[in-house]
Design an enzyme around this catalytic site. Structure first.
Site, PDB file in Angstrom:
ATOM      1  N   GLN A 170       0.886  -1.171   0.000  1.00 10.19           N
ATOM      2  CA  GLN A 170       0.000   0.000   0.000  1.00 10.19           C
ATOM      3  C   GLN A 170       0.915   1.209   0.000  1.00 10.19           C
ATOM      4  OE1 GLN A 170      -3.204   1.034  -0.253  1.00 10.19           O
ATOM      5  NE2 GLN A 170      -2.403   3.093   0.080  1.00 10.19           N
ATOM      6  N   GLU A 332     -12.854   3.822  -7.043  1.00 15.74           N
ATOM      7  CA  GLU A 332     -11.479   3.487  -7.448  1.00 15.74           C
ATOM      8  C   GLU A 332     -11.323   3.573  -8.968  1.00 15.74           C
ATOM      9  OE1 GLU A 332      -9.761   3.735  -4.996  1.00 15.74           O
ATOM     10  OE2 GLU A 332     -11.167   3.189  -3.412  1.00 15.74           O
ATOM     11  N   TYR A 414     -12.925  14.647   0.653  1.00 14.81           N
ATOM     12  CA  TYR A 414     -13.762  13.808  -0.217  1.00 14.81           C
ATOM     13  C   TYR A 414     -15.125  14.486  -0.419  1.00 14.81           C
ATOM     14  CZ  TYR A 414     -10.717   9.685   0.547  1.00 14.81           C
ATOM     15  OH  TYR A 414      -9.677   8.794   0.593  1.00 14.81           O
TER      16      TYR A 414
HETATM   17  N1  BES Z   1      -6.825   6.568  -2.534  1.00 17.63           N
HETATM   18  C1  BES Z   1      -7.752   6.221  -1.513  1.00 17.63           C
HETATM   19  C2  BES Z   1      -7.131   5.440  -0.390  1.00 17.63           C
HETATM   20  C3  BES Z   1      -6.073   6.195   0.379  1.00 17.63           C
HETATM   21  C4  BES Z   1      -6.268   7.501   0.770  1.00 17.63           C
HETATM   22  C5  BES Z   1      -4.890   5.571   0.721  1.00 17.63           C
HETATM   23  C6  BES Z   1      -5.283   8.187   1.473  1.00 17.63           C
HETATM   24  C7  BES Z   1      -3.906   6.242   1.417  1.00 17.63           C
HETATM   25  C8  BES Z   1      -4.098   7.560   1.793  1.00 17.63           C
HETATM   26  C9  BES Z   1      -8.927   5.440  -2.055  1.00 17.63           C
HETATM   27  O1  BES Z   1      -9.299   5.817  -3.334  1.00 17.63           O
HETATM   28  C10 BES Z   1     -10.105   5.723  -1.178  1.00 17.63           C
HETATM   29  O2  BES Z   1     -10.497   6.849  -1.095  1.00 17.63           O
HETATM   30  N2  BES Z   1     -10.663   4.698  -0.551  1.00 17.63           N
HETATM   31  C11 BES Z   1     -11.798   4.809   0.326  1.00 17.63           C
HETATM   32  C12 BES Z   1     -13.061   4.369  -0.353  1.00 17.63           C
HETATM   33  C13 BES Z   1     -13.893   5.406  -0.991  1.00 17.63           C
HETATM   34  C14 BES Z   1     -15.194   4.813  -1.497  1.00 17.63           C
HETATM   35  C15 BES Z   1     -14.156   6.620  -0.171  1.00 17.63           C
HETATM   36  C16 BES Z   1     -11.574   3.877   1.490  1.00 17.63           C
HETATM   37  O3  BES Z   1     -10.558   3.194   1.502  1.00 17.63           O
HETATM   38  O4  BES Z   1     -12.406   3.816   2.376  1.00 17.63           O
HETATM   39 ZN    ZN Z   2     -10.141   7.730  -3.368  1.00 21.07          ZN
END
Ligand code: BES
Ligand code: ZN
Length: 633
Positions: A170, A332, A414
């Protein structure tokens, strides 16, 4: 000509093969092809405080990995060969590393190059400075540390099959430097290739083109897998997984990898993926990465999903049996445009990745499943945003989109980012905004982006000098100020009207049996559970649990929402379900808040939290333990 790109300096190197003029192609209907060397932004707003690299002097353009996975030692070891572009008088290149054991550094002819590891910092790791002595290719022989934060080495017991070990990485945000010695900055895009040797019968997958799906023979008892990414990507997007993996195609360019025991349920949950890719393309232009595959990881994966190019990484906790949590996949997938194609140059601008993607995700959901589901999900996101604004306070630096405070924004980028884009959409109309976004992705494909650069692009291509429009949008306030601007577009307020009346009836003393919970969508159930008063008497909790089988829910989101409520009320009958859940998966979003809730319940909750965490901690990823360690003491 693109005024935005010319207004901001972009670096060209003596050794770089792509001249600046070639990078500044006019916008065309067809997708702009990927450059082999992507530009670096040099403005102050693009300076990455999380990296030691000095790309204006010397930068990595390509990474070639040749690594073997040693599960017993928990190490990846081998070589990284880096192609370097440097100014004529650059003497050295600075790389990011963290915990790496560096063995040798040589040039392309095997000549040793002087190098030094600087002082290590708990977040950024240590700079590795290599004297180039004219070299434009350097080879580093190294091994990752057994505790490398990007890597999680799972024992067989932590997998679905229970027989073979598993490894996954990761990288986001700044963890890849724990297994790859390169310039680990999202503004320094690199192409890459890899050869990965793993013990039989395991296979390796990576976030690029898979050149040897079956692997090829290597040293006794091992197989080698080769990969290639010929489009320049931010280095946090280089990802690997190794395990007992099987693959099931879902469509012509989509498919899913998982352990054999997980594959059928995973594939069923993901049946709409090919349609999702088509839907996304219909919105914002061609999918430029070739295949879109996914891997459903063991439950220790600390995130919901990670947008690794060509191979999204997913938690198994999105498998609900009814596809009701597949917004995660839309999210994603959307990163294939916002994030992977146009990428935040610095993490202070992560809203450019996550806010755009959350908006895009919701547009995919609307186009695929209709406005009702999309409005409900948008409304949940709005409610989360309001909660975060309330908790952090409307003046908190952490509520800004461009957040260079280093504070933990609690994920507000977000929801607030998505709201900003929805506000723009409402202001100029959907058709015009969609055309703008499509052109934005095309103009900046395979390039880094900053807030300032985005605003300049928006003004040049959407606002176009319309003074009244400029005044009404409040652009700078949205991006640079805390809180929520007055013009924020709310999602459809009627989305949850029936649920909200059910909440009111229940609060007025109505029976749980009269709440039509069983007929509701997952979003409606979440709305209901989250809208209930935070303090409820035990008999009312028992009534809810009994009527809706909440503690037995197979839907991780509703189970989580229920456990938050139940544990905050010291509802003992929910403790076994909480134990099962916290021992069965390591997704930070669920794990950290549940431990916080338990720790907030004094003599009742704290012993439960400590007892549980002692058992669960060894199963969790470093991303999750580093959050929970701050809570459970
Ligand atoms: N890129 C992110 C995951 C992430 C964010 C990893 C910050 C490391 C640091 C991924 O796209 C994400 O946002 N995942 C969310 C799901 C989404 C539906 C909001 C999660 O993992 O919950
Ligand atoms: Zn994301």
């Amino acid at each position: 000509m693109r005024p935005s790109i010319l207004a901001l300096p972009i670096l060209a190197y003596a050794a770089a093969c792509t001249p600046a003029a070639e990078q500044a192609q006019p916008q065309t209907a067809a997708a702009t092809p990927a450059p082999t060397v992507a530009p670096i932004l040099t403005g102050e707003d693009a300076r990455d405080a999380s990296s030691y690299a000095r790309p204006a002097e010397a930068r990595v353009t390509h990474v070639a990995l040749d690594l073997a996975a040693d599960f017993a030692a928990r190490r990846l070891s081998g070589t990284a060969t880096l192609d370097v572009a440097a100014t004529r008088d650059a003497k050295q290149i600075v790389l990011d590393t963290k915990g790496l054991e560096i063995r040798t550094v040589t040039d392309d002819r095997g000549r040793a190059l002087p190098h030094a590891l600087g002082a290590a910092d708990a977040d950024r790791g240590a700079p590795l400075t290599v004297q180039l002595q004219g070299a434009r290719q350097i080879r580093i022989a190294y091994a990752s540390a057994p505790g490398a934060e990007a890597l999680q080495w799972l024992s067989p017991a932590q997998t679905a099959g229970k027989v073979h070990p598993f490894l996954f990485s990761q990288g986001q945000a700044i963890l890849n430097r724990t297994w790859i010695p390169t310039q680990d900055s999202p503004g320094i895009r690199q192409t890459w290739e890899a050869r990965i040797v793993v013990p039989e019968p395991l296979s390796a997958v990576m976030s690029g083109e898979r050149l040897t799906p079956e692997g090829e023979p290597a040293a006794t008892g091992t197989r080698a897998f080769r990969f290639r990414m010929d489009k320049p990507v931010a280095p946090y997007l280089i990802a690997i997984a190794v395990g007992d993996l099987t693959f099931q195609p879902l469509g012509p360019r989509t498919g899913v990898y998982a352990e054999p025991a997980t594959l059928p349920a995973a594939a069923a949950e993901l049946v709409d993926t090919e349609k999702m890719v088509e839907t996304a393309e219909g919105l914002y232009g061609p999918y430029r990465w070739g295949r879109y595959d996914m891997i459903v990881l063991p439950p220790a994966f600390p995130y919901g999903g990670m947008e690794n190019p060509t191979l999204t990484f997913l938690t198994p906790t999105f498998i609900a049996g009814d596809r009701s949590l597949n917004g995660l996949v839309a999210h994603e997938l959307a990163h294939s445009w916002s994030g992977n194609l146009v990428t935040n140059a610095v993490w202070a601008d992560s809203w450019l990745n996550e806010g755009f993607t959350s908006y895009f995700e919701n547009r995919i959901m609307e186009a695929l499943y209709g406005p009702r589901r999309a409005a409900q999900e948008a409304w949940l996101s709005w409610a989360d945003m309001e909660k975060a604004l309330k908790e952090l306070g409307p003046d908190a630096a952490g509520t800004r989109l461009h957040d260079d405070s280093g504070a933990d924004s609690g994920g507000i980028v977000y929801d607030k980012g998505a709201t900003f884009l929805r506000t723009l959409e409402r202001s100029v109309g959907r058709a015009r905004f969609d055309a703008y976004l499509t052109s934005y992705f095309d103009r900046h494909a395979f390039q880094p982006m900053t807030s300032a650069r985005f605003l300049a692009d928006l003004r040049a291509n959407l606002v176009r000098g319309d003074q009244a429009l400029e005044r009404s949008l409040l652009l700078d306030q949205w991006v640079y100020q805390p809180g929520l601007p007055a013009n924020a577009a709310r999602p459809d307020a009627t989305a949850f009207a029936p649920v909200d009346s059910a909440v009111a009836a229940f609060n007025a003393g109505g029976a749980a049996a009269r709440v039509p919970y069983g007929g509701w969508t997952t979003a409606e159930r979440l709305r209901f559970l989250n809208a209930l008063p935070r303090t409820l008497p035990q008999p009312r909790l028992a009534e809810l649990d009994r009527n809706f089988k909440l503690s037995d829910s197979g839907n991780a989101e509703t189970l989580f929402a229920w456990l938050q409520l139940a544990l905050a009320n010291r509802y003992e009958p929910a403790v076994p379900a909480a134990e099962r859940f916290l021992l069965a998966m390591g997704r930070r979003k669920f794990v950290a808040p549940l431990f916080e809730t338990l720790m907030g319940q004094g003599d009742w909750g704290q012993p439960i939290a400590r007892r549980l965490y002692a058992r669960a901690r060894p199963m969790y990823h470093a991303v999750t333990t580093s959050a929970v360690d701050k809570v459970v003491k």
